[in-house]
Design an enzyme around this catalytic site. Sequence first.
Site, mmCIF file in Angstrom:
data_model
loop_
_atom_site.group_PDB
_atom_site.id
_atom_site.type_symbol
_atom_site.label_atom_id
_atom_site.label_comp_id
_atom_site.label_asym_id
_atom_site.label_seq_id
_atom_site.Cartn_x
_atom_site.Cartn_y
_atom_site.Cartn_z
ATOM 1 N N TRP A 100 0.809 -1.236 0.000
ATOM 2 C CA TRP A 100 0.000 0.000 0.000
ATOM 3 C C TRP A 100 0.834 1.274 0.000
ATOM 4 O O TRP A 100 0.682 2.123 0.872
ATOM 5 C CB TRP A 100 -0.969 0.031 1.178
ATOM 6 C CG TRP A 100 -2.203 -0.738 0.940
ATOM 7 C CD1 TRP A 100 -3.263 -0.391 0.166
ATOM 8 C CD2 TRP A 100 -2.525 -2.012 1.512
ATOM 9 N NE1 TRP A 100 -4.220 -1.373 0.213
ATOM 10 C CE2 TRP A 100 -3.787 -2.374 1.036
ATOM 11 C CE3 TRP A 100 -1.840 -2.866 2.379
ATOM 12 C CZ2 TRP A 100 -4.409 -3.572 1.387
ATOM 13 C CZ3 TRP A 100 -2.453 -4.055 2.725
ATOM 14 C CH2 TRP A 100 -3.725 -4.385 2.236
ATOM 15 N N CYS B 136 -3.754 3.706 3.255
ATOM 16 C CA CYS B 136 -4.117 2.338 2.940
ATOM 17 C C CYS B 136 -4.868 2.295 1.626
ATOM 18 O O CYS B 136 -4.369 2.666 0.589
ATOM 19 C CB CYS B 136 -4.936 1.777 4.101
ATOM 20 S SG CYS B 136 -5.567 0.137 3.859
ATOM 21 N N CYS B 137 -6.123 1.888 1.683
ATOM 22 C CA CYS B 137 -6.906 1.679 0.467
ATOM 23 C C CYS B 137 -7.650 2.926 0.057
ATOM 24 O O CYS B 137 -7.468 3.451 -1.027
ATOM 25 C CB CYS B 137 -7.924 0.580 0.697
ATOM 26 S SG CYS B 137 -7.198 -0.925 1.277
ATOM 27 N N GLY C 134 -9.669 -1.801 -2.824
ATOM 28 C CA GLY C 134 -8.899 -0.681 -2.313
ATOM 29 C C GLY C 134 -7.415 -0.819 -2.581
ATOM 30 O O GLY C 134 -6.635 0.040 -2.236
#
Lengths: 743, 241
Positions: A322, A407-408, A718
Amino acid sequence: MSEVKEMFAADLWNEQINVRNFVQKNITPFEGDSSFLCGPTERTQKLWDLCRAAIKEEMDNNGVRSIDTEIVSTIASFDAGYIQKDLELIVGLQTDELLKRAMKPYGGIAVVEKACTEQGLEVSDRVKDIFRNYAKTHNDGVFDVYTDEIRKYRSLGFLTGLPDNYARGRIIGDYRRLALYGIDRLIDAKKEDLAGLTGPMTDEKIRLREEVAEQIKALGQIKLLGQTYGLDLSRPAESAQEAVQWVYMAYLAAVKEQDGAAMSLGNVSSFLDIYIQYDLEKGTITEELAQEFIDQFVMKLRMVRHLRMNAYNEIFAGDPTWVTEAIGGKLMDGRHKITKTSFRFLQTLYNLGASPEPNMTVLWSQSLPENFKKFCSQVSIDTSSIQYENDDLMQDTRQSDDYGIACCVSFQEIGKQIQFFGARTNLAKTLLLAINGGRCEMSGKQIVEGIPELSSDELNFDEVMANYKIAMKDVARVYNESMNVIHYMHDKYYYEKAQMALVDTNPKINLAYGIAGLSIVADSLSAIKHAKVKVVRNEQGLSTDFKIEGEFPCYGNDDDRVDNLAVDVSSHFNQLLKSLGTYKDAEPTMSILTITSNVVYGLKTGATPDGRAQGVAFAPGANPMHGRDKNGAIASLNSVAKLDYKNALDGISNTFSIIPKSLGADADVRRENLVTMMDAYFSKEAHHLNVNVLNRELLEDAMENPGEYPQLTIRVSGYAVNFVRLTREQQMEVISRSFHSNM
Amino acid sequence: MLRVHSFESLGTYDGPGIRLVAFLQGCNFKCLYCANPDTIELKGGKETSAEEIVAMAKNQKPFFGKKGGLTFSGGEPLVQAKELIPVVKALKSEGFHVCIDTNGSILNDFVKELMQYVDIVLMDIKHMDNTKHNKLVGKNNDRTLAFAQYLNEINKAVWLRYVLVPGYSDGVDDLHTLGKHFSTHENIEKLEIQPYHHLGSHKYEHMGWKYELEGVPSNTPEQLDSAYNILKDYFKQVIIN
């Protein structure tokens, strides 16, 4: 910083640490098309060939090329590492060797030991001795404090993927600060902050003083890290190449110190563009060289690795890191933030081929230039490597134009705010508590007290809903308790000093909760409401199956009768979470997101009243359940768009897969239709969209012949993964998802 | 009330832009290559009101962009011409772009009234040779040609569509005949060559019908190019769908 002052328009950023102001004053928004872009240089290609060979070795060696079992990774604990020094314009590796993984035992020594033994290696005796006998880890702290109740929720699958045996990640340092200010100035600013943190010495004040002191040490370490590569990071960057290098060094420090699940990059592209634009205008670099800086930077980001146990793969499949970069969006003053470097970042997907990392995220606004929208659309069609988020919605709701994606899918104002990652809870399994008198449907263990037995096994909507609310309330309470424990301990034993050194002192914090199984819940409630659902029970009285008579509307068909149930449940649960006190007074937010844990969640959940059998995977994120969206792609998008971002401020993930032909008959039409779809979806205040444009047959072929598809990238929930790095079960699950086809 | 077989909310092949396609139940033809044989039966379908369709269209409006809208396909939508009038009228009063995808075999007063409100007629011509038309469809082509003539007279925008079935409708002479016949129709904006596919054949099995074109291969790129090269001289625009 005399040199830099002369280079750029002065303003507040000269007086205070304020990168946003620098970007606003100096950005050159770009309206043109992609025709200026350059292909890869010979140097870039040679370097990338070396990387690809190393990746192949990694794949052939059980997914791990090598592990350093002696050195504990800290910001400056490794010697310099290179791919091939004479070819590298942007230098720096996490360890002293390409794709060598490093131990970060502060998260938990047992996890590190397991990750090593799974690869046939042993952690050195010295490191074992230190972390078993002297140093305490995050993991130790959490399990010292966990209640029996939390343990039960965790082991039975009501709470899954909690960051209690791995690092929480999610925090984004403002890596641009190193380039704009240099270490010395940043240390001065932090020292000033520390001096201002005076008595009375409450717990909070003492803690904060210690944190800032740690941050100052980390900044000193980053300077040392620079020295190992012959870089003087004490001063600001003075050229485009240095700006890219400095930003990368700041990020590198973060991924040397931490192995958080998600270690986003932020929104560096248009910041870097200012330096590149300056050098281009001055004539000191060419477009080819500018692209080469970005290609090499991105190449390095693709080489980031963390040491993980095999079990980690269940919740975060495909070895993701990520490295999320948010590209585009607009400024509060109405200008957009598309620069030539926004294009250059996306161009890396052609120059180096498709890739899941860095996690390219376009902040989509209706008012972005058409040329850029078309380019994004084309890159999506060609590579399936981009996700999109609604900048108009986020800017309006969160009141910031300088944010990245943690993150997503999660908004995070850069340098001003951080997040506590909260994994997620299983709302579908929670629904079964309502039907089983508060007992876990699989184990029979009592989870929630005070839920009455149902008056009849023919389910009554009001009765189930009343029970469900009792269950949700308790699940929210236990979930909150686990979060407070985890983040307290993470701060105490595995504090992110390198990243926090690049964030304002005492930033705002979001506590990022999450839910899974929303589409299952909506369809189940819809079945109970609109059809006749009868529970089948085993001898213990636990539900094992549901007999459904009659039709019921399913989420994903733009039908309010069921879509509103999804809206109501997510809003209700969010409000429950918001009512609970949090560690460090973090503001609760909630995501509707699953990463790849939708598979393992499914495994841990019995049959549900929508007709889903025990063990069957959930739909990912906020997606409708596979195959139930019968009215085509737009109706499916419309259903998801109804979910209220204000009640899911951590993000609402929707993964959309379509076969190329369904977008239209020729390339121009496809590109145009995808732009129209995105404009439309986001005009309905939808939050996020993963776009995959590929044929199911291609994925099936890749399953059989993985060697031929080393870079095949697919967006999952994501984030994106190399398809061939997924387990066979995960691959099958991806293939079983809805591929919108109107043929 | 319209009897609807199903909806496709992301229609990208039946008219300009992104379209909500309503497949109406019931057809008066039974073409050998029909991709939606389950829509042929005249009875059945889900009763759907004008209000419901307008509501769906409104929900999807942003997706239509500048060009898109709704297309009524089927089945043969003109079988329900009378029922379509209030629906299309309501859609037009809300400003939606409307196409009808038809085999052109029904021309009555309802159809004539309906044509006033429709923006583009997507008209299938199965074959120019009556005998071969009969073989493919089970009916003569005279009604379709008369319908085309009518659309020409009222100057209604038409996208002509022609399915290129190898060995059935891809003869060089037949293609020239097609071109010559329509070359004077100024209202025809383009010709769409529809490559033959057997994606619907599994439905035949499911329905217990025989798929008469078993073994007919999909078009080769050369066949498509050759048809394109013949037809491009007769029409303003020719595209391969």
